[in-house]
Design a protein around this motif. Sequence first.
Motif, PDB file in Angstrom:
ATOM      1  N   LEU A  75     -53.042   2.044  45.596  1.00  0.00           N
ATOM      2  CA  LEU A  75     -53.395   2.909  44.469  1.00  0.00           C
ATOM      3  C   LEU A  75     -54.266   2.170  43.463  1.00  0.00           C
ATOM      4  O   LEU A  75     -53.990   1.027  43.101  1.00  0.00           O
ATOM      5  N   LYS A  76     -55.307   2.846  43.006  1.00  0.00           N
ATOM      6  CA  LYS A  76     -56.220   2.283  42.007  1.00  0.00           C
ATOM      7  C   LYS A  76     -56.431   3.295  40.882  1.00  0.00           C
ATOM      8  O   LYS A  76     -56.271   4.497  41.067  1.00  0.00           O
ATOM      9  N   GLN A  77     -56.829   2.793  39.735  1.00  0.00           N
ATOM     10  CA  GLN A  77     -57.150   3.681  38.622  1.00  0.00           C
ATOM     11  C   GLN A  77     -58.367   4.518  38.989  1.00  0.00           C
ATOM     12  O   GLN A  77     -59.389   4.008  39.422  1.00  0.00           O
ATOM     13  N   ALA A  78     -58.249   5.846  38.834  1.00  0.00           N
ATOM     14  CA  ALA A  78     -59.316   6.764  39.241  1.00  0.00           C
ATOM     15  C   ALA A  78     -60.130   7.248  38.045  1.00  0.00           C
ATOM     16  O   ALA A  78     -61.349   7.337  38.123  1.00  0.00           O
ATOM     17  N   TRP A  79     -59.461   7.614  36.954  1.00  0.00           N
ATOM     18  CA  TRP A  79     -60.173   8.001  35.734  1.00  0.00           C
ATOM     19  C   TRP A  79     -59.247   7.852  34.539  1.00  0.00           C
ATOM     20  O   TRP A  79     -58.030   7.790  34.686  1.00  0.00           O
ATOM     21  N   THR A  80     -59.855   7.783  33.365  1.00  0.00           N
ATOM     22  CA  THR A  80     -59.111   7.642  32.108  1.00  0.00           C
ATOM     23  C   THR A  80     -59.748   8.528  31.052  1.00  0.00           C
ATOM     24  O   THR A  80     -60.966   8.607  30.946  1.00  0.00           O
ATOM     25  N   LEU A  81     -58.893   9.198  30.280  1.00  0.00           N
ATOM     26  CA  LEU A  81     -59.342   9.980  29.127  1.00  0.00           C
ATOM     27  C   LEU A  81     -58.753   9.373  27.869  1.00  0.00           C
ATOM     28  O   LEU A  81     -57.565   9.051  27.836  1.00  0.00           O
ATOM     29  N   PHE A 119     -55.655  19.722  25.350  1.00  0.00           N
ATOM     30  CA  PHE A 119     -56.861  19.440  26.131  1.00  0.00           C
ATOM     31  C   PHE A 119     -56.743  20.128  27.486  1.00  0.00           C
ATOM     32  O   PHE A 119     -55.693  20.064  28.135  1.00  0.00           O
ATOM     33  N   ALA A 120     -57.811  20.778  27.918  1.00  0.00           N
ATOM     34  CA  ALA A 120     -57.934  21.315  29.268  1.00  0.00           C
ATOM     35  C   ALA A 120     -58.961  20.468  30.006  1.00  0.00           C
ATOM     36  O   ALA A 120     -60.085  20.290  29.519  1.00  0.00           O
ATOM     37  N   LEU A 121     -58.587  19.947  31.176  1.00  0.00           N
ATOM     38  CA  LEU A 121     -59.386  18.934  31.852  1.00  0.00           C
ATOM     39  C   LEU A 121     -59.702  19.315  33.289  1.00  0.00           C
ATOM     40  O   LEU A 121     -58.919  20.006  33.963  1.00  0.00           O
ATOM     41  N   ASN A 122     -60.838  18.814  33.764  1.00  0.00           N
ATOM     42  CA  ASN A 122     -61.197  18.887  35.176  1.00  0.00           C
ATOM     43  C   ASN A 122     -60.256  17.974  35.957  1.00  0.00           C
ATOM     44  O   ASN A 122     -60.154  16.780  35.651  1.00  0.00           O
ATOM     45  N   PRO A 123     -59.558  18.490  36.973  1.00  0.00           N
ATOM     46  CA  PRO A 123     -58.590  17.665  37.687  1.00  0.00           C
ATOM     47  C   PRO A 123     -59.210  16.568  38.545  1.00  0.00           C
ATOM     48  O   PRO A 123     -58.522  15.623  38.932  1.00  0.00           O
ATOM     49  N   GLU A 124     -60.510  16.662  38.842  1.00  0.00           N
ATOM     50  CA  GLU A 124     -61.148  15.649  39.685  1.00  0.00           C
ATOM     51  C   GLU A 124     -61.493  14.385  38.909  1.00  0.00           C
ATOM     52  O   GLU A 124     -61.405  13.274  39.440  1.00  0.00           O
ATOM     53  N   ASN A 125     -61.890  14.549  37.634  1.00  0.00           N
ATOM     54  CA  ASN A 125     -62.420  13.384  36.917  1.00  0.00           C
ATOM     55  C   ASN A 125     -61.977  13.300  35.448  1.00  0.00           C
ATOM     56  O   ASN A 125     -62.381  12.380  34.743  1.00  0.00           O
ATOM     57  N   GLN A 639     -54.699  13.344  46.137  1.00  0.00           N
ATOM     58  CA  GLN A 639     -53.492  13.291  45.329  1.00  0.00           C
ATOM     59  C   GLN A 639     -53.663  12.269  44.213  1.00  0.00           C
ATOM     60  O   GLN A 639     -54.056  11.124  44.459  1.00  0.00           O
ATOM     61  N   PHE A 640     -53.361  12.685  42.984  1.00  0.00           N
ATOM     62  CA  PHE A 640     -53.420  11.823  41.814  1.00  0.00           C
ATOM     63  C   PHE A 640     -52.027  11.649  41.227  1.00  0.00           C
ATOM     64  O   PHE A 640     -51.177  12.533  41.323  1.00  0.00           O
ATOM     65  N   VAL A 641     -51.799  10.504  40.604  1.00  0.00           N
ATOM     66  CA  VAL A 641     -50.636  10.273  39.750  1.00  0.00           C
ATOM     67  C   VAL A 641     -51.171  10.093  38.338  1.00  0.00           C
ATOM     68  O   VAL A 641     -52.088   9.295  38.113  1.00  0.00           O
ATOM     69  N   LEU A 642     -50.610  10.835  37.384  1.00  0.00           N
ATOM     70  CA  LEU A 642     -51.162  10.902  36.036  1.00  0.00           C
ATOM     71  C   LEU A 642     -50.081  10.565  35.021  1.00  0.00           C
ATOM     72  O   LEU A 642     -48.959  11.089  35.107  1.00  0.00           O
ATOM     73  N   TYR A 658     -54.358   7.205  25.609  1.00  0.00           N
ATOM     74  CA  TYR A 658     -54.931   7.194  26.956  1.00  0.00           C
ATOM     75  C   TYR A 658     -54.162   8.120  27.895  1.00  0.00           C
ATOM     76  O   TYR A 658     -52.926   8.154  27.900  1.00  0.00           O
ATOM     77  N   LEU A 659     -54.907   8.831  28.723  1.00  0.00           N
ATOM     78  CA  LEU A 659     -54.364   9.540  29.872  1.00  0.00           C
ATOM     79  C   LEU A 659     -54.994   8.893  31.104  1.00  0.00           C
ATOM     80  O   LEU A 659     -56.221   8.891  31.250  1.00  0.00           O
ATOM     81  N   VAL A 660     -54.144   8.323  31.963  1.00  0.00           N
ATOM     82  CA  VAL A 660     -54.636   7.480  33.055  1.00  0.00           C
ATOM     83  C   VAL A 660     -54.241   8.095  34.395  1.00  0.00           C
ATOM     84  O   VAL A 660     -53.069   8.434  34.615  1.00  0.00           O
ATOM     85  N   ALA A 661     -55.231   8.234  35.283  1.00  0.00           N
ATOM     86  CA  ALA A 661     -55.009   8.794  36.614  1.00  0.00           C
ATOM     87  C   ALA A 661     -55.199   7.718  37.669  1.00  0.00           C
ATOM     88  O   ALA A 661     -56.118   6.890  37.587  1.00  0.00           O
ATOM     89  N   PHE A 662     -54.320   7.734  38.675  1.00  0.00           N
ATOM     90  CA  PHE A 662     -54.400   6.810  39.805  1.00  0.00           C
ATOM     91  C   PHE A 662     -54.519   7.610  41.099  1.00  0.00           C
ATOM     92  O   PHE A 662     -53.970   8.717  41.219  1.00  0.00           O
ATOM     93  N   ALA A 663     -55.234   7.040  42.078  1.00  0.00           N
ATOM     94  CA  ALA A 663     -55.389   7.687  43.380  1.00  0.00           C
ATOM     95  C   ALA A 663     -55.699   6.618  44.419  1.00  0.00           C
ATOM     96  O   ALA A 663     -56.041   5.474  44.079  1.00  0.00           O
ATOM     97  N   LEU A 664     -55.591   6.984  45.679  1.00  0.00           N
ATOM     98  CA  LEU A 664     -55.997   6.079  46.754  1.00  0.00           C
ATOM     99  C   LEU A 664     -57.512   5.975  46.791  1.00  0.00           C
ATOM    100  O   LEU A 664     -58.209   6.952  46.497  1.00  0.00           O
ATOM    101  N   PRO A 665     -58.050   4.812  47.155  1.00  0.00           N
ATOM    102  CA  PRO A 665     -59.512   4.672  47.226  1.00  0.00           C
ATOM    103  C   PRO A 665     -60.103   5.656  48.241  1.00  0.00           C
ATOM    104  O   PRO A 665     -59.462   5.973  49.239  1.00  0.00           O
TER     105      PRO A 665
END
Length: 665
Positions: A75-81, A119-125, A639-642, A658-665
């Motif tokens: 698992l790696k960090q995928a995006w951060t808000l 906040f309403a966010l795009n789930p991909e990024n 699949q993301f973990v947020l 911070y809102l931090v999302a993790f996902a597999l590469p």
Amino acid sequence: MNVRRNTAYALTLVWLSVGGWNCDSSSRDDDDEHDFAESRIDSAADGEWPAYGRDPGGARHSPLTQITRRNVSRLKQAWTLRTGDLSDGSQHPSKSTFQSTPLYVFNTIYVSTGYNRVFALNPENGEVRWTFDPKLNLDTKYFIGLTSRGVAAWADPEAVEGSPCQKRIFLATLDARLLSIDAENGTLCTDFGQGGTVNLAEGISNITPGHYGVTSLPSIVNGVVVVGSLVADDSRVDVPSGMVRAYDVRTGERRWAWDPIPRNASDPGYDAWSPEDAARTQAANVWSVIAVDAERDLVFLPTSAPAPDYYGGLRKGANPHANSMVALRASTGKFVWAFQTSHHDIWDYDIAAPPALTTIRRHGRSVDAVAVATKQAHVFFLDRETGKPIFPVEERPVPPSDIPGEEAWPTQPFPVATPNLVGDTQVTVADAWGLTPRDYAFCVKAIAGLRSEGVFTPPSKRGSIHFPSAFGGTNWGGVAVDENRGVLVTAINRFPQVVRLLPHDEPYTPFPGEEIGEQPGTPYRMGRRLLTGPDMGLPCTKPPWGKLVAVDLKTGGIRWESPLGRMPGLESIPGSERWGSRTMGGPIVTDGGLVFVGASSDDAVRAFDSSTGRELWRAPLPAGGQATPMTYRSPSGKQFVLIAAGGSIFLDRPPGDYLVAFALP
């Protein structure tokens, strides 16, 4: 809208209306778990997280299997808000926290901040689609800090798809408002209440600004939105009422109200109160999350202590229905049953953890249950229909109070099958611990001079050790339930606390770090502090100080336990990784065989093997992860973990946004 989204939306509507689906509660061995994780076929709705606990019953269980025990280490960090909603107390009088658990529903992430912005966010990024600002007065001093734990979502099955406010987000605020927001564009739904807002302060007396509001999200069931309140119940006698209310989910019209304190002779439990005490006593409010069983038309309310917390001389008796799990009819508010977890509370042992609905196999049959975890580190499993314990519960004698005017209840309920999750609750000199000689000597002397007779030791003038403390045990982080593997998982604190009562007519000297509550209207002020050494600020009791515990759903016994976190500043000390840390926040479980949890004091998020408790993955966070995470599958199939990383005023962690999302590469 594409076919996949239509299917997910339809399944979500069914789920929200009937309370979710139950899985078979039998557990599987390790090989079966691998087969289960890799062979099951997810439905579209499996990828959503449409409620705070994912399902309305609050189990916090996700059927997603893309991330498993075999690959979680990747698992790696995928995006951060960064929300920008950050207060360290220098510009505004209250510090901020970010304790929200996001939702993923309607193909969008929804999350609230301590400023009560949504906040309403795009789930991909994580890109922002819209924001809603309720214009909270940041110049008010909020006694709990700037806090929000989430929002609720609802789709109107009778409205035309895509019409205004057909999909809604509900937000309850720190300044006591309930708002209905269009989920598509972030504007108020003006058909709800007065222009989109219901004033929750209406009809409530004795409100002091910043001392009455809502930190948890409302719950939605069978056409009503049910909301509790936050009351500063440790401040004085004449605090606001702990009234729970339900409003029409479309119009905001009030449908019913229920007071945890019985006021009239016809109210259940009234005969256990004197008329004078029943008229005077307030609070016992529901500040945590309310669970829902829509099929049974039930809501489950975790009530808190009557005010004030630490002196009960003005509210004699067991004080039903405070400190109780209470079941009401969702459509009418009619009382169904109550189970009290602490009688005549004088420890601040309110039920902070959200209830979790599950199904348990007992004596050859399946029993639909509500799991109740408490600050005193007990776990009770109650029959949803009757409130009767599924595993045996005993009323055991507990120590009497030595405070004039106080009448501690002589017995308290103890679960028999499930031991206290902190272990032995009586702290003696033999339990003293210190990292330095001075710390150890201080702790020995301190313990020797304090009253310590185990859990439910009453407060005293000289000081009593409360272990677990009022912070838990289990706090609002609550539990996660994996029926497939037959476990309930929760994060536990093992910090001792000292509470003393100080007569108003006598001088006193505060201890370093001691919190003083004046408790006007009673003969005593309250002083409480954590029992820690002077050099390192570490507990005077042996580690682990925080742990993750799994309770077996078949037997009620402990399946496994693991240290959780590391106390800051101990990184260079060998073995300190096994000592755990103070925690604030809860776990989730997945069909990938994993438990995800932040909560710890070392600014990290972790994954554990749900069968063994072995830590499999850890990632640093930019601030304390004192929030409960969630997981979802985005439209692209990932699949993301947020998790929100916002620190904690209670764990002395700096605030973050911070809102931090993790996902597999």
